[in-house]
Design a protein around this motif. Sequence first.
Motif, mmCIF file in Angstrom:
data_model
loop_
_atom_site.group_PDB
_atom_site.id
_atom_site.type_symbol
_atom_site.label_atom_id
_atom_site.label_comp_id
_atom_site.label_asym_id
_atom_site.label_seq_id
_atom_site.Cartn_x
_atom_site.Cartn_y
_atom_site.Cartn_z
ATOM 1 N N GLN A 1 0.850 -1.183 0.000
ATOM 2 C CA GLN A 1 0.000 0.000 0.000
ATOM 3 C C GLN A 1 0.886 1.234 0.000
ATOM 4 O OE1 GLN A 1 -2.334 -1.344 3.578
ATOM 5 N NE2 GLN A 1 -4.046 -0.628 2.335
ATOM 6 N N VAL A 2 0.475 2.207 -0.782
ATOM 7 C CA VAL A 2 1.256 3.447 -0.896
ATOM 8 C C VAL A 2 0.356 4.615 -0.542
ATOM 9 C CG1 VAL A 2 2.559 4.940 -2.465
ATOM 10 C CG2 VAL A 2 2.738 2.457 -2.677
ATOM 11 N N ILE A 3 0.926 5.578 0.196
ATOM 12 C CA ILE A 3 0.194 6.777 0.576
ATOM 13 C C ILE A 3 1.039 7.991 0.197
ATOM 14 C CG2 ILE A 3 1.147 6.809 2.933
ATOM 15 C CD1 ILE A 3 -1.589 7.822 3.880
ATOM 16 N N SER A 4 0.388 9.047 -0.254
ATOM 17 C CA SER A 4 1.101 10.254 -0.682
ATOM 18 C C SER A 4 1.103 11.285 0.443
ATOM 19 C CB SER A 4 0.434 10.849 -1.932
ATOM 20 O OG SER A 4 1.137 11.993 -2.362
ATOM 21 N N ILE A 5 2.309 11.670 0.876
ATOM 22 C CA ILE A 5 2.491 12.675 1.921
ATOM 23 C C ILE A 5 3.469 13.719 1.398
ATOM 24 C CG2 ILE A 5 3.285 13.149 4.280
ATOM 25 C CD1 ILE A 5 0.799 11.507 4.335
ATOM 26 N N ALA A 6 3.055 14.973 1.348
ATOM 27 C CA ALA A 6 3.925 16.076 0.922
ATOM 28 C C ALA A 6 4.601 15.757 -0.416
ATOM 29 C CB ALA A 6 4.962 16.398 1.995
ATOM 30 N N ASN A 7 3.803 15.296 -1.384
ATOM 31 C CA ASN A 7 4.284 14.983 -2.735
ATOM 32 C C ASN A 7 5.278 13.823 -2.776
ATOM 33 O OD1 ASN A 7 2.766 17.107 -3.904
ATOM 34 N ND2 ASN A 7 4.361 18.573 -3.285
ATOM 35 N N SER A 8 5.311 13.023 -1.712
ATOM 36 C CA SER A 8 6.161 11.834 -1.680
ATOM 37 C C SER A 8 5.282 10.601 -1.509
ATOM 38 C CB SER A 8 7.166 11.905 -0.520
ATOM 39 O OG SER A 8 8.098 12.947 -0.702
ATOM 40 N N ASP A 9 5.539 9.579 -2.307
ATOM 41 C CA ASP A 9 4.809 8.324 -2.187
ATOM 42 C C ASP A 9 5.524 7.415 -1.189
ATOM 43 O OD1 ASP A 9 2.912 9.120 -4.018
ATOM 44 O OD2 ASP A 9 3.968 8.243 -5.734
ATOM 45 N N LEU A 10 4.865 7.125 -0.091
ATOM 46 C CA LEU A 10 5.442 6.301 0.970
ATOM 47 C C LEU A 10 4.759 4.949 1.007
ATOM 48 C CD1 LEU A 10 5.658 8.889 3.905
ATOM 49 C CD2 LEU A 10 7.431 8.316 2.228
ATOM 50 N N ASP B 1 12.440 23.817 10.108
ATOM 51 C CA ASP B 1 12.079 24.624 8.939
ATOM 52 C C ASP B 1 10.571 24.512 8.689
ATOM 53 O OD1 ASP B 1 11.828 22.372 6.554
ATOM 54 O OD2 ASP B 1 13.275 21.851 8.125
ATOM 55 N N GLU B 2 10.044 25.406 7.868
ATOM 56 C CA GLU B 2 8.606 25.485 7.636
ATOM 57 C C GLU B 2 8.060 24.197 7.033
ATOM 58 O OE1 GLU B 2 4.860 26.866 7.852
ATOM 59 O OE2 GLU B 2 6.649 27.804 8.684
ATOM 60 N N LEU B 3 8.793 23.610 6.074
ATOM 61 C CA LEU B 3 8.336 22.372 5.452
ATOM 62 C C LEU B 3 8.207 21.251 6.484
ATOM 63 C CD1 LEU B 3 7.640 20.620 2.992
ATOM 64 C CD2 LEU B 3 10.105 20.223 2.689
ATOM 65 N N SER B 4 9.166 21.179 7.395
ATOM 66 C CA SER B 4 9.142 20.108 8.398
ATOM 67 C C SER B 4 7.932 20.221 9.308
ATOM 68 C CB SER B 4 10.429 20.126 9.228
ATOM 69 O OG SER B 4 11.532 19.737 8.452
ATOM 70 N N TRP B 5 7.551 21.440 9.681
ATOM 71 C CA TRP B 5 6.359 21.607 10.506
ATOM 72 C C TRP B 5 5.124 21.082 9.774
ATOM 73 C CZ3 TRP B 5 6.836 22.197 15.433
ATOM 74 C CH2 TRP B 5 7.885 22.934 15.980
ATOM 75 N N GLN B 6 5.024 21.373 8.501
ATOM 76 C CA GLN B 6 3.884 20.922 7.709
ATOM 77 C C GLN B 6 3.905 19.398 7.541
ATOM 78 O OE1 GLN B 6 3.893 23.095 4.016
ATOM 79 N NE2 GLN B 6 4.021 25.094 5.017
ATOM 80 N N VAL B 7 5.096 18.869 7.262
ATOM 81 C CA VAL B 7 5.218 17.428 7.045
ATOM 82 C C VAL B 7 4.874 16.649 8.310
ATOM 83 C CG1 VAL B 7 6.873 15.570 6.599
ATOM 84 C CG2 VAL B 7 6.860 17.612 5.158
ATOM 85 N N GLN B 8 5.306 17.143 9.454
ATOM 86 C CA GLN B 8 5.004 16.448 10.710
ATOM 87 C C GLN B 8 3.507 16.253 10.884
ATOM 88 O OE1 GLN B 8 6.955 17.895 14.311
ATOM 89 N NE2 GLN B 8 8.692 18.617 13.087
ATOM 90 N N ASP B 9 2.731 17.315 10.675
ATOM 91 C CA ASP B 9 1.278 17.216 10.809
ATOM 92 C C ASP B 9 0.703 16.236 9.794
ATOM 93 O OD1 ASP B 9 1.082 18.937 12.932
ATOM 94 O OD2 ASP B 9 0.654 20.715 11.715
ATOM 95 N N MET B 10 1.161 16.331 8.539
ATOM 96 C CA MET B 10 0.630 15.464 7.486
ATOM 97 C C MET B 10 0.990 14.005 7.735
ATOM 98 S SD MET B 10 0.992 17.609 3.912
ATOM 99 C CE MET B 10 2.702 18.132 4.129
ATOM 100 N N TYR C 1 -0.571 9.357 7.943
ATOM 101 C CA TYR C 1 0.126 8.067 7.935
ATOM 102 C C TYR C 1 -0.077 7.313 9.251
ATOM 103 C CZ TYR C 1 3.886 4.653 7.305
ATOM 104 O OH TYR C 1 4.603 3.488 7.195
ATOM 105 N N PHE C 2 0.426 7.891 10.339
ATOM 106 C CA PHE C 2 0.341 7.176 11.618
ATOM 107 C C PHE C 2 -1.097 7.051 12.113
ATOM 108 C CE2 PHE C 2 4.820 8.684 11.860
ATOM 109 C CZ PHE C 2 5.441 7.466 12.056
ATOM 110 N N GLU C 3 -1.825 8.151 12.155
ATOM 111 C CA GLU C 3 -3.185 8.116 12.667
ATOM 112 C C GLU C 3 -4.138 7.420 11.704
ATOM 113 O OE1 GLU C 3 -4.059 9.021 15.607
ATOM 114 O OE2 GLU C 3 -2.265 10.075 16.272
ATOM 115 N N GLY C 4 -3.741 7.298 10.456
ATOM 116 C CA GLY C 4 -4.609 6.674 9.465
ATOM 117 C C GLY C 4 -4.858 5.210 9.713
ATOM 118 N N GLN C 5 -4.064 4.595 10.618
ATOM 119 C CA GLN C 5 -4.235 3.171 10.901
ATOM 120 C C GLN C 5 -5.388 2.912 11.859
ATOM 121 O OE1 GLN C 5 -0.964 1.596 13.389
ATOM 122 N NE2 GLN C 5 -0.532 3.700 13.934
ATOM 123 N N ARG C 6 -5.890 3.944 12.520
ATOM 124 C CA ARG C 6 -6.923 3.740 13.532
ATOM 125 C C ARG C 6 -8.272 3.505 12.866
ATOM 126 N NH1 ARG C 6 -5.446 8.347 18.098
ATOM 127 N NH2 ARG C 6 -3.355 7.555 18.564
#
Length: 276
Positions: free
Chosen positions: A7-16, A101-110, A115-120
């Motif tokens: 399974q792949v999920i897209s976070i901040a324009n990255s496929d994880l 940095d600003e990107l990291s703050w946004q990525v952490q929330d996303m 990703y993590f909370e999506g498993q619930r």
Amino acid sequence: MSAAIRQVISIANSDLTIIEHQGERVVTLAMVDQVHQRPNGTARRNFNANRERFIEGKHLFKICASDFRTHKPDTISNKSHEDVILLTQRGYLLLVKSFTDELSWQVQDMLVDGYFEGQRPAAPPVTQRIAQSRHRLALAKELHRTRDAGLREVIHQQLDEVSRAMGLPTPELESLGRSAPKTPDVLKVFWEALAFLDSKGVAYNHATASNILALNLRELASQLLEHGQPLRFDSALRQTLWQSHSPRCLHKNRTVHSRLSGKSIKCWVFERYSES
């Protein structure tokens, strides 16, 4: 580790690629670099610099590279032989504390939300919650009524399963009624003596109802003596009979109409479970 379909999920324009281990979602150090758009090895360097702060089983899991490739092919290089570090949500947030940095703050929330909370799993429907609540209450009431120790353990296990499914604490077994006290040896001998008379076809129960025992102790003593099973009906045995719970003693020296003689007779009266 989960070996389910990729399974792949897209976070901040990255496929994880979603990775789960021991029932929770985790990320590799390479995934952290990827989603935060950091040079390869940045997360590994920060992790190594603060290794003592990470607790295995809480913040991370270590997996053999070959085992990881077996369950998650194409996620790490075939040339890699180093143990794979899998970060839990707590471990990830600990690692990226230095990413300001600003990107990291946004990525952490996303990453946390997507990703993590999506498993619930979604909360069950209201009707299901109501049904579970009623079932949980019924099990608790059943424990209050039940005195058999073995049966109470089974019911409490069911109550624990329902409570866990609802995300609620399981009440302690001791707080929901009590088990019947252990049968004293003298009482055990008494009921074994009656079972012996049953095996000989001796009629001793004066009660008409199938779930009632009406016993005249003087007559019973004579019957036991006649069949070579003398039993002394002293004050200790009589006191123990009065406190009997299974069968439960209802009355002592109560006048009943005998189904055996058709006359009135003084009996100790017990209530026993129906065999039907």
